[in-house]
Every structure is written in structure tokens, then in C-alpha cells.
Design an enzyme around this catalytic site. Sequence first.
Site, short mmCIF file in Angstrom:
data_model
loop_
_atom_site.label_atom_id
_atom_site.label_comp_id
_atom_site.label_asym_id
_atom_site.label_seq_id
_atom_site.Cartn_x
_atom_site.Cartn_y
_atom_site.Cartn_z
N THR A 63 0.84 -1.20 0.00
CA THR A 63 0.00 0.00 0.00
C THR A 63 0.87 1.26 0.00
OG1 THR A 63 -0.19 -0.12 2.41
CG2 THR A 63 -1.98 -1.08 1.13
N GLU B 151 1.46 12.40 2.80
CA GLU B 151 1.81 13.66 2.13
C GLU B 151 3.25 13.66 1.65
OE1 GLU B 151 -1.02 16.65 4.65
OE2 GLU B 151 0.40 15.38 5.69
#
Lengths: 285, 732
Positions: B628, B698
Site C-alpha cells: 500500500t 503527504e
Amino acid sequence: MEFHKPRTWPEALAIKAEHPDATPIAGGTDVMVELNFDVHRPDVLIDLTEIAELREWFTVDGRYRVGSGVPYARIIDELGATLPGLAMASRTVGSPQIRNRGTVGGNLGAASPAGDAHPPLLAAGAEIEVASVRGTRLIPADEFYTGVKRNAMEPDELIAAFHISPADGPQQFAKIGTRNAMVIAVCSFGLALHPSTRTVGTGVGSAAPTPRRAADAEAFIAGELDWDSPLPLRDSVKRRFGELVAQSASPIDDVRGTAGYRQHALSVMARRTLGWAWDEYRRNR
Amino acid sequence: MSVGQPVVRVEGRRKVTGQARYTADIAEDGLVHAVSVGASVASGRITAMDTSAAHDAGGVLAIVTHHNAPRTHPVPGREVSGPAGDTIPILQDDRVYYAEQPVAVVVAHTLEQARYAASLVRVSYALEPAVATMYQRLGEAFESRYARPVVVGDVDSGFAQADVVVETTCHLQMQHQHPMELIAMTAHWSGDELTVRASTQSVGVLRAGIAIAFGLRPEQVRVTSEFLGGGFGGKASLWWPTITATMAARVTGRPVRLVVSRAQMVAASGHRARSQQRVRLGARRDGRLTAIDYDTITETSAWYDTPPPSITSITPIPYRSPAIRAIPRFVKVNTQSPTPMRSPHEGQGLVAIESAMDELAERTGLDPLELRRRNYADREPWTGKPWSSNGLLECYDLGARRFGWSRRDPKPRSMRQGGLLIGWGMSTAFRLAESRPASARAVLHADGTVLVQMGTQDIGTGTYTIIGQVAADAVGVTVDRVTAEIADTDLPPAPPSIGSFTAQTVSGTVTNAGNALRDKVINVAVADEQSPLYGAAPEQVIVHNGRMRLRDDPARGETYAELLRRNGLPAVDAIGQHNPPGIGEGTHGRYAFGVDFAEVRVDPSLGTVRVTRYVKVIEAGKIINPRTTRSQVIGGVTFGIGQALTEVSEMDTQHARIANASFWGYHVPVNADVPAIDAQFVEVDDPHVPQGVKGLGELCTIGAAPAIVNAVAHATGIRVRELPITADKLLG
């Protein structure tokens, strides 16, 4: 909104005659977008997808008659070898899903200056077959586009097909977008070499109120090419050709690009496509 | 161990086969549909409304305007969450602050009826002058009391010691999150109890905000959100779709669904604000920084004069310097309020800082990577605190090796192939690695399966999957035995899925819950005369694959299931709490690090840019799931490609309306724009963060846009200072 789904071509023409303001819809890749954005709210829609003959193509006296409802995906698969310029342009249309639905007929009906099919149709000297209950007529591509999103059709006419000769020489298409796929052209250019008539066809997209030919460029280059003993093209010739193509355009600034960039990019695309096509012609002789 | 394994996303199959039900897919008995009518002007007052034609249209149940809307209380953005959200009253008065601000909401039996009737609402306005962009009001830039300047040392004396000074000003565009899934809400009142199904990054923020707005106790409001089709910051706060759906449900007494159209998405939540970024760097001849003077001006909305730090667009400084001054300022414009998008702070400001660093590299004759190594900050530059851990130098080494950076010819326009200019650029990446208070409940069932309940969200990053991994290790079962239940305010509370908080928060919280559950069950076992573990010291018992046994005597033990069944226990549960220090508090600076290396090929005649090679290395402590994580790197770099090359919300400066509020004109990158991305991880031990896990969401975007900007400058010799880099800007 009235919705018609004729089964036959005469039935479609009769409906159009009765409702001249009706909007025809085939793949829906333009019409549905406009409906969705509420740009356009027609009183009558005519769905042409049930009419089998619009999805057929065949040859007549050596020319191809391609039904207006043949989607881009089939033009690529079935006509790629004989109509290479149109197939190249078709590959740049939208996504696979859009190419499965979208049609050249839709491109012609919408007559957007940015439509991808227009430059190759202009370059190849295609004709558009339009029909009404009054009869059928052929309109040359370079007389078909009359203004921004306007064409030479009468209100009671529908697009039946386009007629186009199989390529008699190399063809090219180039397009610039603000990304590498799924994009409306910032500007585009189609080019076809016609060794049989010793001419060069051109089509300029998304750089004027209508798609258009670059007539001065065609005339110039016809006088420069030696078809019988073809030599590599001089850079100065390619550049001049590019300049004339750029001069034929009358672009505007918009969110996709500036007028200045469009003219510059057209000159680059014109000289490159000419070089590629001419090199191919020389190789294949 | 399950943590660290490339476990397949547990809900992936349901998503790709269409079985996953998103908010707008969920049917309810008696459901009706609401459509917002947006203001056609960006500033002014409503002088008249004619809703008669809309009322008479078929299927219309109600038209809510400021004349008849339920009264709401002001919701102060900062008190609900960091990001702003709609802090102006919605449908409460005649004021219009931005185009597409809701002025009416039409409710009808079907969506089509509501859309049609909405088109019939006629509104007249008294127009007032609108400010479309900050460039019309730069002289009015102001400081926010919530977003304070950072000052370290004295920049004037820093510049006095400099041999080289570089100054650059970058202009970053307004961009919108544009997630694939439109913002959707379903509101359902039962008496004074409200249930909202929401496409949201924070069920808790929505509950708190709705409770304040409608004068309810939080317990009267339940918010759920099973799946999210992307949020990227745009679904993290209370915006008008939630308020108007709730009002419409109140007025009609029916469950109401409101799905924002793609065109309305530019006004239905915040956006990344336009900013101007000025950077001045002073350095010694050897490249060592002596001063960094940095200021930003960022747009905020016309009514929002106390913007929080998260929308300043200013980045913390990743380099060591004896003097740093960073001042964020704002200009009010007539847009919806800005909000964090994809990666605030570093994701914007590093474009300017890293551009300036590359210019400094050129001026000092240093390799860009070497310049960054020389300015490596061994402590947090703005506090002097030690890092909790920092693998940046290893990232530099690994990335440079994978990319082949040492073969870079420093001279711009020097690398060519087949008529194309080749450019190589790089950027440092870093982002705070924090978690927020949360709790979770872990339940062991008699069949040996484990349920974890936590009010966090899976915004598409893999939260369902990593909860299973973390819980499996804590409880001592295999990951396939664990199910996660999340995104419901009835569950133990967790923070919004923002700020790269989630992985670290989940690790800390679920580990505590799982450990508490395991210990509770072991205590049952050692007290059970019929258990093989009877009388053992609990700390001598370990659990593997759902079987408890003595550490030193593997034969002596039994499974969880055997113990629970024998004792007639259908389930055992335990709560785990996580109480981290506040953001930026504590003895260490907690950050995750990375580096981006990009190759672009530029057609010098056409100015077209292709990103052709990409290496991204991240250091985020312990990687919970490399599969992931790799997906997040690919998505993050893709965002950066859009930021650098294609994405801009074009503001019509005359009308203060966004001219390309749709995917036909707002171009996110497509497959053909994204090369194969080499995602690499450097793992370090970090004893100062929960389970050694640092957030990375981020971080995956941060660094991408500046690396591409620098690569284009290297390819062409043209340093574009106004993003995005479009072809016309690269024609000399």
C-alpha cells in the site's frame, strides 16, 4: 424533451424533416456533455444508433463510403491501413471508452474547430454525404465547415457518411494537448501526400474558427517536390511550408494555449509531418 | 509478524468489482434528493428570489433559501479542526462571498426533478466589486494571528556573512482536490436524532460541526463513511454540502441525499490557494547557508481573516542555517475558503525553496545533491531539537544510486537524445510525522476472530488493511482473522484522516487495544483451573497464531477459541487509548524524510514536457505495508506531476469565477503522463514514535513538483517560476 429512436434511415430523415431543430445523437460524446453542462437543451433528440447502415462501410468505385456512425475504434481497427491519417487522429481521441462510442459523424455534426477527425478529412479531400427527405448531396470537406460549431448543412439534413479515397501516399497527423492523452487539441495538423495527383493535402485544427486547409502551403509545396526523383527535403523548404501553414491559421488565446503558441506549434508540426511523410515516400519508392 | 508484509488491500476486490458501496450508492427508504443553486456572482447581496417556477415543477418537495432555512449557529473553523471549512453562515442571510455559494437548495423526489427545478430558480443580486486574485490587492497583505512568523537568528547578519545571494519568487496556482468521488451526503432525522452518511475524511469533525451548527448535543448526531473515493484534504472539514443536506432533511422530514456536481466541486469545499513565494538564500562559497529569508502571500477567503497555519503555503525549512526568517501573509479574495490539499506546507513551499537551492547550486558550481548534503540539518532547524530519527542521508544515497545521478552533466541543455533535451532534477522531501489522541476497541470472539473498532477513516490509503496487520501482531493472530470496523461516530473516536496522522495513530492505538485484549485473555487463562496455562505467570505467556503458550514450554498452551468456548465467553473486549504529545511538542522533532529524482524530456521546438523516469525514496520509520505504501508513492508523485505540469484552476479575473470547473478543462495527469515510478524505502528505528511508524501520505507528493521544476530547468536552461509549466513557457 421529445426523444425519437428511428429504426431506418428514411424514418430518421422524416423525423428530421418534421423537426428541423432536432439534435441528432450517435455516440453522445459531444451531445451528452452539452446536455450535462446545460449548455444546450434541445426540444427533440433523434437517436441514430439503431440504424444499422450508418455503422457500415464499403467501397464504391475505389472510394470508401464510411457510415457516419462507425466509431473511432473501428476506424482504427478496420480502416487503419487504408486511411492512415484518419486512424492516427482517431487514436488521439479521448479514452478507449470514448473511441468505442464516438463517431466521425458526431465530429462533423458538432463541427468544433478542435475536432480531431477534421484535419485528416481535409487533407485527404474527403466529401461529406448529407441527406434529407429532399435527397442526398456530397459536400467537400473544405466547404463543410462554415463557422465556430457551424457547418454547411440545411436544418432538415442528417449526415449519412463520408467518402474518402484510400491513401495514395504517406499520411501524417500531429496534435498538441495540455497532457499526453484524453485531451482536446491545443492545435493539430493533418497532412496527406498525393503522388497520384502530385499534390499535398493539409488540414489545420483548433487554430481558427473552423478547421481549414492551408492552401498557400499546399500550393508552395506542390511546386517544390520532385516526385520522380525524390531527394531529401531542404530545411528551408520545410520551414517555409511550416510558416505558410502557420499563416493560414487565425488562432485565439484561450485556457488551452495562446494564439502565439498555436501558430508556432503549427509551423513545427507542419514541417515535421512533411518531413516524416516525404521520407516515407522516398523509402517506399 | 504481519506488520512489514505486503498484505493485499482487504477491500480491494470489492472496490474493483463495484461491490463497495460509496455514500451516494446507498439507498434508503423514502430517500429524496437535494440540489444546490449556486450564486452566479462572486460578491454582493441577494435582492430578490423567484422560486415560483421551481415550486411548480414536478416532484418538488421544498425549496430552502435564506428566508426559510432552519437557523444555524456560527461554526468557528479552528475550533472544529485545523482546516477551515465553511465558517460563514449558509442560507442565513443575503450576503454572497464567492461564486457558487449556495443561495437555495431544491429538494425533489428524484435527482433529475431536483436538478431541473434548481435551474428554474431566479435570483437577482446587487453586485459588489469582487477580488478575483491576490494580485489585485498585494498591498493589503496581512498576517494571521494563528499563523505566526518563524525567526531564528538574525538574517541581516547572516546575509552579511554570505559570499553568494540567490533570490527567487515563485507563483503557485490555485488548484482543486477533484477526487474521483464527488462530495456526497445523506441526512436522516429521527426526531431530534440525526444520522449523516458522508463522504468525509473525518466523521468526528462533521459530528462536532453539525452539533454546533444545529444546536445539538454531539450524542444526537451520528456520522458514518464506509468508503471514500479520494478526499485529498477537500473532505476534511464541515462544508456547505453537509449543512444544506441536513437542513433539507429537517425541512422535508425525509432522508435527503445531496451529491455535489463536478462543476460545483470548486466551491463545495476548499482548495489549494494561490500563493506567491519569495526566497532569498545567503551562502558561503562552499555552499553552506548563512541565511534564509522567506515570505509567502497566500489567498484566503473574503471573510476568513484568521487563517490557520495549514493554509499558509509556507514550508518549514529542511536545511541548517544560522539565520531563518519565514513570514506568512494573506490577501482576501472572493473565493471559497482555502484548505489543505494533498500536501500543505512543504508540498507548496518546497517548490520555491528547492528552486532557489538549485539556483544556488549553479551559482556555487556545486552538484545540487552535494549542496543539499552540505546543508543537511542534524537538528530541527527552527527549534534546535534533535530529530526522533532521520534517514535523509541514506535516502539521498539510495536514490542517487538507483537514478544514476552521478552521470548528470551539470550544464543546462547539455544532455540530449533524439532531438529531445533531457533534464535531471531532484528535491528533498520531508513532512512532520505526528499522531493524535485516539482510542480503539478490540474484540476477540469465541471462534478466534478479532474485530477492531475505531472511528478513523480509510480515505483510500489502506487503513482497513493496516489496522488488521497491527491488530494481528498485538493480539497474536494471523491477519486474515482480523476485521476492522471504522468511520462511524458510534465507534471509539479517532482524529481526522489528514496530516499524514493516520498510520501512526492507528499503530499506537490499535497496538494498545490489541495488547490490552491479549493480556486480558491471558489473565483469564492463567486463572482457569482447566487451562494448561493455569497458574503461569502472565508475562511468561506468549501468543502465536491464536494459540497461547508458555515462552519456555511450547507444548503447554491452548488456543484463544478453546479458552473462550470452555468458559462460555462469546467474546472478550478491551479498549486501547493513545495519548501522544501535541504536534511539535516533546523533546524531539518528529519528521519523515525522502528524496525525489526526476528525469524529463523536453521537445525544444514545441516546449512539451514528458516525465520519463522517476525515483522516490522515503524514510518513514517502520513501513507497515510496502504494497500500500508503494501505491501511495505512485499516487503522490502523480499529484506532483499534475502540480508541476497540468493542474490549474483558471480564475476569470473579471467575474471571479473559475473558468474550468470540470475535468474537460482541469487536467489531472493520465496514465500517459506518468512513467514507471521506482518507489524505495529506507527503514530506520525510531523509539520516539508509536511502533516506530511515521506517516507518509503527504511525503509521497512533497518533493515531486520541485524535482520536476528543477529537471525542466536543467533540460532547457529556463527556470519557470509560475506553475504549471506549460509548453508556451519553454519557448525561449
